[in-house]
Design a protein around this motif. Structure first.
Motif, PDB file in Angstrom:
ATOM      1  N   VAL A  15     -32.811 -69.587  14.521  1.00  0.00           N
ATOM      2  CA  VAL A  15     -33.485 -68.625  13.869  1.00  0.00           C
ATOM      3  C   VAL A  15     -32.820 -67.364  13.330  1.00  0.00           C
ATOM      4  CG1 VAL A  15     -35.361 -66.684  14.550  1.00  0.00           C
ATOM      5  CG2 VAL A  15     -35.692 -68.947  15.477  1.00  0.00           C
ATOM      6  N   PRO A  16     -31.605 -66.853  13.679  1.00  0.00           N
ATOM      7  CA  PRO A  16     -30.820 -65.719  13.077  1.00  0.00           C
ATOM      8  C   PRO A  16     -30.301 -66.387  11.960  1.00  0.00           C
ATOM      9  CG  PRO A  16     -30.322 -65.932  15.617  1.00  0.00           C
ATOM     10  CD  PRO A  16     -31.397 -67.286  15.332  1.00  0.00           C
ATOM     11  N   ALA A  17     -29.592 -67.759  11.869  1.00  0.00           N
ATOM     12  CA  ALA A  17     -29.291 -68.365  10.813  1.00  0.00           C
ATOM     13  C   ALA A  17     -30.417 -68.539   9.879  1.00  0.00           C
ATOM     14  CB  ALA A  17     -28.570 -69.318  11.114  1.00  0.00           C
ATOM     15  N   ARG A  18     -31.360 -69.226  10.047  1.00  0.00           N
ATOM     16  CA  ARG A  18     -32.447 -69.369   9.170  1.00  0.00           C
ATOM     17  C   ARG A  18     -32.980 -68.034   8.440  1.00  0.00           C
ATOM     18  NH1 ARG A  18     -36.877 -71.377  11.737  1.00  0.00           N
ATOM     19  NH2 ARG A  18     -35.979 -71.653  13.753  1.00  0.00           N
ATOM     20  N   ASP A  19     -33.004 -66.981   9.322  1.00  0.00           N
ATOM     21  CA  ASP A  19     -33.309 -65.598   8.835  1.00  0.00           C
ATOM     22  C   ASP A  19     -32.428 -65.120   7.539  1.00  0.00           C
ATOM     23  OD1 ASP A  19     -35.607 -65.461  10.378  1.00  0.00           O
ATOM     24  OD2 ASP A  19     -34.912 -64.198  11.643  1.00  0.00           O
ATOM     25  N   ILE A  20     -31.053 -65.465   7.819  1.00  0.00           N
ATOM     26  CA  ILE A  20     -30.115 -65.174   6.855  1.00  0.00           C
ATOM     27  C   ILE A  20     -30.188 -65.990   5.472  1.00  0.00           C
ATOM     28  CG2 ILE A  20     -27.497 -65.404   6.471  1.00  0.00           C
ATOM     29  CD1 ILE A  20     -27.193 -64.482   9.431  1.00  0.00           C
ATOM     30  N   HIS A  21     -30.279 -67.308   5.704  1.00  0.00           N
ATOM     31  CA  HIS A  21     -30.620 -68.174   4.611  1.00  0.00           C
ATOM     32  C   HIS A  21     -31.952 -68.429   3.962  1.00  0.00           C
ATOM     33  CE1 HIS A  21     -25.894 -69.027   4.924  1.00  0.00           C
ATOM     34  NE2 HIS A  21     -26.390 -69.184   6.315  1.00  0.00           N
TER      35      HIS A  21
END
Length: 94
Positions: A15-21
Motif C-alpha cells: 500500500v505505501p509504495a503503491r500510494d507513491i507510484h
C-alpha cells in the motif's frame, strides 16, 4: 483486435509504495486510454486488486506492454493474470 482482461492482485504490504507510484501508474494508463489501447480500468472496491480491459492484437503484445507499468516495474503486484475476454453484449462488443 481482441479484448484482454488484466487482473492485478495487491497485498496490504505494498500500500505505501503503491500510494507513491500511483500518479505515474495512472499517467501510464491514461496515455494508453488516449491511444485506444486501455478500454477501462479501475481498482476492486475491496482494495484487493484491479481490472484493466485492453484492446490488443494478441496475448504476447499485452504481456509485453504491461511489463512497463510502474506498479509492475516496482514489484508492487502480488499476482497478475492476463486472459482474452470475449464480450458478447454491451459497450465492448465490436
Amino acid at each position: 483486435m481482441a479484448v484482454f482482461a488484466v487482473h492485478y492482485v495487491y497485498s496490504e504490504a505494498t500500500v505505501p509504495a503503491r500510494d507513491i507510484h500511483r500518479p505515474e501508474h495512472r499517467a501510464w494508463l491514461n496515455a494508453l486510454v488516449d491511444q485506444g489501447i486501455v478500454l477501462t480500468s479501475g481498482p476492486y472496491a475491496d482494495g484487493s486488486g484491479a481490472l484493466i480491459l485492453v484492446s490488443a492484437e494478441d496475448l504476447d503484445a499485452v504481456t509485453k506492454l504491461f511489463e512497463d507499468d510502474p506498479f509492475n516495474r516496482e514489484g508492487l503486484l502480488t499476482d497478475k493474470r492476463i486472459t482474452e475476454w470475449l464480450p458478447t453484449m454491451g459497450a465492448f462488443v465490436p
